[in-house]
Design an enzyme around this catalytic site. Sequence first.
Site, PDB file in Angstrom:
ATOM      1  N   HIS A 196      20.098  20.449  34.056  1.00  0.00           N
ATOM      2  CA  HIS A 196      20.203  21.007  35.411  1.00  0.00           C
ATOM      3  C   HIS A 196      21.630  21.406  35.784  1.00  0.00           C
ATOM      4  CE1 HIS A 196      16.026  20.108  35.921  1.00  0.00           C
ATOM      5  NE2 HIS A 196      16.241  18.809  35.785  1.00  0.00           N
TER       6      HIS A 196
ATOM      7  N   ASP B 157      20.636  31.036  33.546  1.00  0.00           N
ATOM      8  CA  ASP B 157      19.927  29.890  34.142  1.00  0.00           C
ATOM      9  C   ASP B 157      20.578  29.548  35.481  1.00  0.00           C
ATOM     10  OD1 ASP B 157      17.948  27.444  33.457  1.00  0.00           O
ATOM     11  OD2 ASP B 157      19.669  26.750  34.615  1.00  0.00           O
TER      12      ASP B 157
ATOM     13  N   GLU C 201      21.126  27.712  39.134  1.00  0.00           N
ATOM     14  CA  GLU C 201      20.823  26.514  39.932  1.00  0.00           C
ATOM     15  C   GLU C 201      20.831  26.981  41.382  1.00  0.00           C
ATOM     16  OE1 GLU C 201      19.849  23.821  38.429  1.00  0.00           O
ATOM     17  OE2 GLU C 201      20.391  24.719  36.508  1.00  0.00           O
TER      18      GLU C 201
ATOM     19  N   ASP D 230      13.911  32.372  37.486  1.00  0.00           N
ATOM     20  CA  ASP D 230      15.284  32.805  37.784  1.00  0.00           C
ATOM     21  C   ASP D 230      15.335  34.259  38.275  1.00  0.00           C
ATOM     22  OD1 ASP D 230      17.174  30.498  36.345  1.00  0.00           O
ATOM     23  OD2 ASP D 230      15.217  30.770  35.415  1.00  0.00           O
TER      24      ASP D 230
ATOM     25  N   ASP E 223      22.356  24.365  30.740  1.00  0.00           N
ATOM     26  CA  ASP E 223      20.967  24.827  30.558  1.00  0.00           C
ATOM     27  C   ASP E 223      20.951  26.173  29.825  1.00  0.00           C
ATOM     28  OD1 ASP E 223      19.862  22.623  31.811  1.00  0.00           O
ATOM     29  OD2 ASP E 223      19.320  23.665  33.667  1.00  0.00           O
TER      30      ASP E 223
HETATM   31  P1  AMP Z   1      16.643  24.046  36.379  1.00  0.00           P
HETATM   32  O1  AMP Z   1      17.065  25.319  35.748  1.00  0.00           O
HETATM   33  O2  AMP Z   1      15.525  23.357  35.721  1.00  0.00           O
HETATM   34  O3  AMP Z   1      17.868  23.178  36.486  1.00  0.00           O
HETATM   35  O4  AMP Z   1      16.139  24.363  37.834  1.00  0.00           O
HETATM   36  C1  AMP Z   1      16.641  25.380  38.643  1.00  0.00           C
HETATM   37  C2  AMP Z   1      16.554  24.986  40.087  1.00  0.00           C
HETATM   38  O5  AMP Z   1      15.200  24.621  40.393  1.00  0.00           O
HETATM   39  C3  AMP Z   1      17.408  23.786  40.502  1.00  0.00           C
HETATM   40  O6  AMP Z   1      18.728  24.147  40.818  1.00  0.00           O
HETATM   41  C4  AMP Z   1      16.646  23.315  41.728  1.00  0.00           C
HETATM   42  O7  AMP Z   1      16.945  24.097  42.854  1.00  0.00           O
HETATM   43  C5  AMP Z   1      15.195  23.570  41.359  1.00  0.00           C
HETATM   44  N1  AMP Z   1      14.609  22.352  40.755  1.00  0.00           N
HETATM   45  C6  AMP Z   1      14.564  22.027  39.446  1.00  0.00           C
HETATM   46  N2  AMP Z   1      13.962  20.832  39.260  1.00  0.00           N
HETATM   47  C7  AMP Z   1      13.634  20.395  40.492  1.00  0.00           C
HETATM   48  C8  AMP Z   1      12.994  19.223  41.018  1.00  0.00           C
HETATM   49  N3  AMP Z   1      12.560  18.251  40.192  1.00  0.00           N
HETATM   50  N4  AMP Z   1      12.828  19.115  42.353  1.00  0.00           N
HETATM   51  C9  AMP Z   1      13.245  20.088  43.189  1.00  0.00           C
HETATM   52  N5  AMP Z   1      13.849  21.211  42.775  1.00  0.00           N
HETATM   53  C10 AMP Z   1      14.050  21.367  41.453  1.00  0.00           C
HETATM   54 MG    MG Z   2      19.095  24.894  35.194  1.00  0.00          MG
HETATM   55 MG    MG Z   3      16.333  26.835  34.735  1.00  0.00          MG
END
Ligand code: AMP
Ligand code: MG
Ligand code: MG
Length: 258
Positions: A213, A40, A42, A156, A218
């Site tokens: 996040h 996962d 970021e 990803d 995650d």
């Molecule tokens: P996640 O695995 O859901 O934490 O998301 C991976 C990446 O997607 C994060 O590090 C952000 O770069 C982008 N991302 C996730 N949610 C958002 C959001 N609400 N607004 C903007 N970018 C997001």
């Molecule tokens: Mg994440």
């Molecule tokens: Mg993710």
Amino acid sequence: MSTRKLAKKLGLLRQRSQSTSGVKKSVISNQIFSYLVVIDFESTCWREKNNYGQEIIEFPAVLLNTSSGEVESEFHTYVQPQEHPVLSNFCTELTGITQVQVEAGVPLQICLSRFNRWVQNLQLEKGVMFPNKQQTCSAFSPSQKMCTFLTWSDWDLGVCLQYECKRKQLLKPDVLNSWIDLRSTYRLFYSRKPKGLNGALQDLGIQFSGREHSGLDDARNTARLAARMMRDGCVLKITRSLETVSGYLTTSLKNPVS
Ligand code: AMP
Ligand code: MG
Ligand code: MG
């Protein structure tokens, strides 16, 4: 003495086996893959600019044993963004990742070579094997453990890493060309659309553990969800493969879940 206590003393009550994560434990069977590597990422992000080239800032991977449902190894690195080296406040608020952490990290190229080494160690120490298109299951010896990658959505490996490697002309490890998308698998298996990873866990009565996040949290929670789905009878299969045809990358959708 209460009836419950007495029953326990006499061994009449079955002790529920619990893992450290609080999720019911039992041996999982009938899976194609002995191990799954859950990833996962970021990445850099901004409140409004969605079309910016995103760069990975956290690269976690956890190795899930599909028989026991336990995580046996973890890889974790913070990565220095180079196209946009300064994180937006929005990004730090969303991910909890600070400027100091990414500056102490390594460029993606170095992260990928460390990740390759971690994967090679798994191959040596655990007999983990990543099948490619040419190999069939019968091509593996019994001591070899079939393994593939698993992520929540195709973003990803199908978008983030793919485009960043292209932009930076980095060699992406071939093993990262196919994976299981747990989100589409979940939708098909339970016939419902969950509200994100957290919503998917909640719908099954599992509480998200740690910080949403945060890449490592995650990935660990995605592994818990995958373990639960396998216990519920879901046979996890590769859903996406990127293939090189005459130098061009194409994508193909494999039969998702039966
Ligand atoms: P996640 O695995 O859901 O934490 O998301 C991976 C990446 O997607 C994060 O590090 C952000 O770069 C982008 N991302 C996730 N949610 C958002 C959001 N609400 N607004 C903007 N970018 C997001
Ligand atoms: Mg994440
Ligand atoms: Mg993710």
